[in-house]
Write a protein that holds these residues in place. Sequence first.
Motif, PDB file in Angstrom:
ATOM      1  N   LEU A 292      -4.078   4.075  -4.723  1.00  0.00           N
ATOM      2  CA  LEU A 292      -2.842   4.181  -3.947  1.00  0.00           C
ATOM      3  C   LEU A 292      -2.054   2.881  -3.988  1.00  0.00           C
ATOM      4  O   LEU A 292      -0.815   2.892  -4.064  1.00  0.00           O
ATOM      5  N   ALA A 293      -2.749   1.757  -3.970  1.00  0.00           N
ATOM      6  CA  ALA A 293      -2.059   0.464  -4.028  1.00  0.00           C
ATOM      7  C   ALA A 293      -1.301   0.303  -5.334  1.00  0.00           C
ATOM      8  O   ALA A 293      -0.257  -0.363  -5.381  1.00  0.00           O
ATOM      9  N   VAL A 307      -8.007   3.596   5.683  1.00  0.00           N
ATOM     10  CA  VAL A 307      -7.504   3.610   4.309  1.00  0.00           C
ATOM     11  C   VAL A 307      -6.137   2.939   4.248  1.00  0.00           C
ATOM     12  O   VAL A 307      -5.832   2.201   3.307  1.00  0.00           O
ATOM     13  N   ARG A 308      -5.308   3.178   5.261  1.00  0.00           N
ATOM     14  CA  ARG A 308      -3.996   2.520   5.301  1.00  0.00           C
ATOM     15  C   ARG A 308      -4.162   0.996   5.310  1.00  0.00           C
ATOM     16  O   ARG A 308      -3.482   0.286   4.565  1.00  0.00           O
ATOM     17  N   ALA A 309      -5.097   0.504   6.146  1.00  0.00           N
ATOM     18  CA  ALA A 309      -5.334  -0.940   6.215  1.00  0.00           C
ATOM     19  C   ALA A 309      -5.870  -1.469   4.897  1.00  0.00           C
ATOM     20  O   ALA A 309      -5.511  -2.573   4.473  1.00  0.00           O
ATOM     21  N   GLU A 313      -4.089  -4.333   2.683  1.00  0.00           N
ATOM     22  CA  GLU A 313      -4.823  -5.544   2.318  1.00  0.00           C
ATOM     23  C   GLU A 313      -4.745  -5.799   0.820  1.00  0.00           C
ATOM     24  O   GLU A 313      -4.552  -6.938   0.375  1.00  0.00           O
ATOM     25  N   ARG A 314      -4.857  -4.761   0.012  1.00  0.00           N
ATOM     26  CA  ARG A 314      -4.793  -4.924  -1.437  1.00  0.00           C
ATOM     27  C   ARG A 314      -3.399  -5.346  -1.880  1.00  0.00           C
ATOM     28  O   ARG A 314      -3.250  -6.227  -2.744  1.00  0.00           O
ATOM     29  N   ALA A 319       0.373  -9.558  -3.751  1.00  0.00           N
ATOM     30  CA  ALA A 319       1.609 -10.327  -3.548  1.00  0.00           C
ATOM     31  C   ALA A 319       1.307 -11.814  -3.513  1.00  0.00           C
ATOM     32  O   ALA A 319       2.062 -12.620  -4.075  1.00  0.00           O
ATOM     33  N   ALA A 320       0.204 -12.199  -2.862  1.00  0.00           N
ATOM     34  CA  ALA A 320      -0.166 -13.616  -2.805  1.00  0.00           C
ATOM     35  C   ALA A 320      -0.493 -14.165  -4.183  1.00  0.00           C
ATOM     36  O   ALA A 320      -0.131 -15.285  -4.531  1.00  0.00           O
ATOM     37  N   MET A 321      -1.159 -13.361  -4.977  1.00  0.00           N
ATOM     38  CA  MET A 321      -1.491 -13.774  -6.354  1.00  0.00           C
ATOM     39  C   MET A 321      -0.226 -13.971  -7.167  1.00  0.00           C
ATOM     40  O   MET A 321      -0.125 -14.893  -7.976  1.00  0.00           O
TER      41      MET A 321
END
Length: 325
Positions: A292-293, A307-309, A313-314, A319-321
């Motif tokens: 989904l991500a 699952v939403r969380a 998180e993914r 985005a940070a990467m």
Amino acid sequence: MSAKRAERLVNLVIALLGTRQYVTAARIRATVPGYEPDDGTARADEAFKRMFERDKAELREMGVPLETGRTSVFDTEDGYRIARADYELPEITLTGEEAAAVGLALRLWESAQLAGAAQSALVKLRAAGVDVDPARALPVQPRLDSDEPAFEPCYTAARDRRVLTFDYRRPDEDAPARRRVQPWGVVAWHGRWYLVGLDLDRQAPRVFRLSRVVGTPRAGGPEGAFEPPADVDLSALVARQAGGEEHLVVVRARPGTAVGLRRWATPLGAGPDGDDRLQLRTTEPWRLADQLAAYGPDVVVESPQAVRAAVVERLTRLAAMGEQA
């Protein structure tokens, strides 16, 4: 039938369709790839004759109208040809969606190291006037996970009907155990790849998750050594043996996106914002969160919250990467 033999038969058919003349065996040997080259030895001659006889019989069994004859009274030996009028199918026409689907399959074949067969199929379709664009953009991208190195040897052994030997580590075992299997096929189920076949030591059908295969599986014995049961349902076997606790996940997808999800989702109608609500069933919710991500902003998880969380998180980590890069 091995891929090498299938390619040789296709080359033979193309060569015999490309001429109205009868083509001698010597000419076929010299021009069709895959035959034993003429090095002047009796061994090579005998090998070619056996191979060519098998190929002629194979083509006739498949219904190919292979003719034998001589082009003129001055010919000293028989030749072979295929009458195009007796062989050709009606004109091939594909819709834009069908042509795109063929292009999609070509991309999948390339990732499974079937690029040679895929390219050959593409050339033949284009020669028939069918516009197939493997680069055409589609809202789904097929791929074979790079962390499944066992896929190719397992797929090849199942295709060639050869016995497969490999080491397999179950979650409840400390060390891998050696398995000998008649591979019936490789199945994708809920985001993972599985090998289905007859375990020769246990004399019972078994399902093996490819990610648990240790090392490289080895195929042995002759091709065509066995045949899978005619009524076997590989997907049903995987679902029964690999299934765990089922989770229901509800997502919202933008119209026209997430085609891959829609193929196995249950539609729940339109949401208040105009997005499509879909219900997904999975026994591996965290694996589904990875999938989904990958759809980014096109898909939003409604429930369950866990699952939403996991998806959030993914996406945050990705985005940070990207910012660090």
